[in-house]
Design a protein around this motif. Structure first.
Motif, PDB file in Angstrom:
ATOM      1  N   UNK A  25       0.986  -1.065  -0.017  1.00 49.97           N
ATOM      2  CA  UNK A  25       0.326  -0.228  -0.240  1.00 49.97           C
ATOM      3  C   UNK A  25       0.878   0.942  -0.032  1.00 49.97           C
ATOM      4  N   UNK A  26       0.441   2.221  -0.535  1.00 46.63           N
ATOM      5  CA  UNK A  26       1.406   3.721   0.036  1.00 46.63           C
ATOM      6  C   UNK A  26       1.340   3.951   1.421  1.00 46.63           C
ATOM      7  N   UNK A  27       2.405   3.634   1.975  1.00 48.85           N
ATOM      8  CA  UNK A  27       2.608   4.399   3.384  1.00 48.85           C
ATOM      9  C   UNK A  27       2.249   5.600   3.919  1.00 48.85           C
ATOM     10  N   UNK A  28       1.859   5.922   4.714  1.00 53.05           N
ATOM     11  CA  UNK A  28       1.649   7.492   5.481  1.00 53.05           C
ATOM     12  C   UNK A  28       2.852   7.423   6.627  1.00 53.05           C
ATOM     13  N   UNK A  29       3.628   6.638   6.800  1.00 51.62           N
ATOM     14  CA  UNK A  29       4.914   7.215   7.719  1.00 51.62           C
ATOM     15  C   UNK A  29       4.320   6.933   8.890  1.00 51.62           C
ATOM     16  N   UNK A  30       3.240   7.251   9.562  1.00 52.74           N
ATOM     17  CA  UNK A  30       2.279   7.376  10.583  1.00 52.74           C
ATOM     18  C   UNK A  30       3.631   6.286  11.716  1.00 52.74           C
ATOM     19  N   UNK A  31       4.250   7.056  12.795  1.00 57.03           N
ATOM     20  CA  UNK A  31       4.748   6.707  13.547  1.00 57.03           C
ATOM     21  C   UNK A  31       6.176   6.544  13.312  1.00 57.03           C
ATOM     22  N   UNK A  32       6.326   6.194  12.124  1.00 59.04           N
ATOM     23  CA  UNK A  32       8.428   5.797  11.668  1.00 59.04           C
ATOM     24  C   UNK A  32       8.750   7.150  12.484  1.00 59.04           C
ATOM     25  N   UNK A  33      10.110   6.772  12.130  1.00 55.00           N
ATOM     26  CA  UNK A  33      11.217   7.331  12.784  1.00 55.00           C
ATOM     27  C   UNK A  33      12.429   8.252  11.953  1.00 55.00           C
ATOM     28  N   UNK A  34      12.742   9.134  11.646  1.00 58.74           N
ATOM     29  CA  UNK A  34      13.910   9.755  11.218  1.00 58.74           C
ATOM     30  C   UNK A  34      14.991   8.836  11.828  1.00 58.74           C
ATOM     31  N   UNK A  35      16.183   8.317  11.105  1.00 59.42           N
ATOM     32  CA  UNK A  35      17.218   7.757  11.246  1.00 59.42           C
ATOM     33  C   UNK A  35      18.281   8.957  11.607  1.00 59.42           C
ATOM     34  N   UNK A  36      18.248   9.445  10.128  1.00 64.04           N
ATOM     35  CA  UNK A  36      18.635  10.412   9.603  1.00 64.04           C
ATOM     36  C   UNK A  36      18.754  11.434   8.439  1.00 64.04           C
ATOM     37  N   UNK A  37      19.214  12.799   7.967  1.00 69.02           N
ATOM     38  CA  UNK A  37      19.420  13.640   7.331  1.00 69.02           C
ATOM     39  C   UNK A  37      20.313  14.226   7.139  1.00 69.02           C
ATOM     40  N   UNK A  38      20.898  13.993   6.225  1.00 63.97           N
ATOM     41  CA  UNK A  38      22.439  14.581   6.019  1.00 63.97           C
ATOM     42  C   UNK A  38      21.599  15.481   4.385  1.00 63.97           C
ATOM     43  N   UNK A  39      22.074  17.210   4.512  1.00 59.11           N
ATOM     44  CA  UNK A  39      22.019  17.507   3.403  1.00 59.11           C
ATOM     45  C   UNK A  39      23.549  17.688   2.737  1.00 59.11           C
ATOM     46  N   UNK A  40      23.220  17.951   1.646  1.00 64.95           N
ATOM     47  CA  UNK A  40      24.556  18.189   0.435  1.00 64.95           C
ATOM     48  C   UNK A  40      24.005  19.496  -0.118  1.00 64.95           C
ATOM     49  N   UNK A  41      24.793  20.267  -0.386  1.00 60.10           N
ATOM     50  CA  UNK A  41      25.381  21.862  -0.749  1.00 60.10           C
ATOM     51  C   UNK A  41      24.960  21.265  -2.629  1.00 60.10           C
ATOM     52  N   UNK A  42      26.194  21.018  -2.764  1.00 57.54           N
ATOM     53  CA  UNK A  42      26.042  19.716  -4.304  1.00 57.54           C
ATOM     54  C   UNK A  42      25.800  18.888  -4.396  1.00 57.54           C
ATOM     55  N   UNK A  43      25.332  17.808  -4.147  1.00 60.52           N
ATOM     56  CA  UNK A  43      24.872  16.370  -5.169  1.00 60.52           C
ATOM     57  C   UNK A  43      23.332  16.049  -4.294  1.00 60.52           C
ATOM     58  N   UNK A  44      23.186  14.546  -3.999  1.00 62.27           N
ATOM     59  CA  UNK A  44      22.626  14.164  -3.153  1.00 62.27           C
ATOM     60  C   UNK A  44      22.291  14.557  -2.098  1.00 62.27           C
ATOM     61  N   UNK A  45      20.627  15.082  -1.281  1.00 62.52           N
ATOM     62  CA  UNK A  45      21.004  14.415  -0.260  1.00 62.52           C
ATOM     63  C   UNK A  45      19.756  13.109   0.159  1.00 62.52           C
ATOM     64  N   UNK A  46      20.193  13.453   1.695  1.00 65.30           N
ATOM     65  CA  UNK A  46      19.492  11.813   1.922  1.00 65.30           C
ATOM     66  C   UNK A  46      18.193  12.077   3.591  1.00 65.30           C
ATOM     67  N   UNK A  47      17.486  11.346   3.325  1.00 65.47           N
ATOM     68  CA  UNK A  47      16.189  11.398   4.425  1.00 65.47           C
ATOM     69  C   UNK A  47      15.562   9.743   4.171  1.00 65.47           C
ATOM     70  N   UNK A  48      16.728   9.043   5.799  1.00 62.92           N
ATOM     71  CA  UNK A  48      16.085   7.923   6.167  1.00 62.92           C
ATOM     72  C   UNK A  48      15.586   7.561   7.369  1.00 62.92           C
ATOM     73  N   UNK A  49      14.112   6.817   7.107  1.00 60.11           N
ATOM     74  CA  UNK A  49      13.482   6.661   8.183  1.00 60.11           C
ATOM     75  C   UNK A  49      13.033   5.588   8.514  1.00 60.11           C
ATOM     76  N   UNK A  50      12.834   4.795   9.573  1.00 58.25           N
ATOM     77  CA  UNK A  50      12.498   3.628   9.661  1.00 58.25           C
ATOM     78  C   UNK A  50      10.768   3.150   9.862  1.00 58.25           C
ATOM     79  N   UNK A  51      10.822   2.130   9.163  1.00 54.62           N
ATOM     80  CA  UNK A  51       9.342   2.211   9.069  1.00 54.62           C
ATOM     81  C   UNK A  51       8.641   0.743   8.903  1.00 54.62           C
ATOM     82  N   UNK A  52       7.100   0.400   9.130  1.00 51.64           N
ATOM     83  CA  UNK A  52       6.585  -1.182   8.995  1.00 51.64           C
ATOM     84  C   UNK A  52       5.257  -0.923   8.621  1.00 51.64           C
ATOM     85  N   UNK A  53       4.375  -2.556   8.863  1.00 53.98           N
ATOM     86  CA  UNK A  53       2.854  -2.094   8.359  1.00 53.98           C
ATOM     87  C   UNK A  53       2.510  -2.426  10.241  1.00 53.98           C
TER      88      UNK A  53
END
Length: 138
Positions: A25-53
């Motif tokens: 299904x389409x996850x709503x991310x309810x109660x999911x936890x953000x593990x890390x968020x890395x911002x890069x001025x140039x290049x790829x920024x990443x957001x990692x989230x722990x989620x489950x059904x």
């Protein structure tokens, strides 16, 4: 502004269909936890989230959780960013992805983080890719 339905948005994102297949299904991310968020001025920024059904089954007074995964969001060409309240623990009430293919925004993707506790905000980017690693985070 024209917005697409969320299920069709995942069809446009590399890795989106695979994520829907994993969760069923389409996850709503309810109660999911953000593990890390890395911002890069140039290049790829990443957001990692722990989620489950969450199932309807109860064991020892708790809902049974299945299909744990760490979801990886990769952003390229971040155009606009608004974040607040980063904390030691960052739990999501909802994560929403919008797409603006009609050109009403200068970028096609907007990811909104609605908080339960901690980080809240919005990321607008030209490119978005989704991946996941099955299982609980280390």
């Amino acid at each position: 502004m024209k917005r697409e339905t969320e299920a069709s948005i995942y069809d446009t994102i590399p890795g989106g269909v695979e994520l829907l297949r994993w969760f069923g299904c389409v996850p709503d991310f309810y109660d999911a936890e953000i593990l890390d968020f890395t911002l890069r001025r140039n290049g790829t920024s990443t957001l990692n989230i722990h989620y489950w059904n969450m199932t309807n089954q109860v064991k020892d007074g708790h809902f049974v959780l299945e299909k744990h995964a760490v979801i990886h969001f990769a952003f390229d060409g971040i155009f606009d960013l608004s974040l607040k309240d980063f904390n030691q623990q960052n739990v999501i009430e909802k994560l929403r992805i919008d797409r603006f293919p009609d050109g009403s925004l200068p970028v096609p993707y907007e990811v909104s983080i609605l908080p339960c506790h901690g980080l809240a905000g919005r990321i607008r980017a030209r490119e978005l890719t989704i991946g996941y690693t099955a299982g609980k985070p280390q």
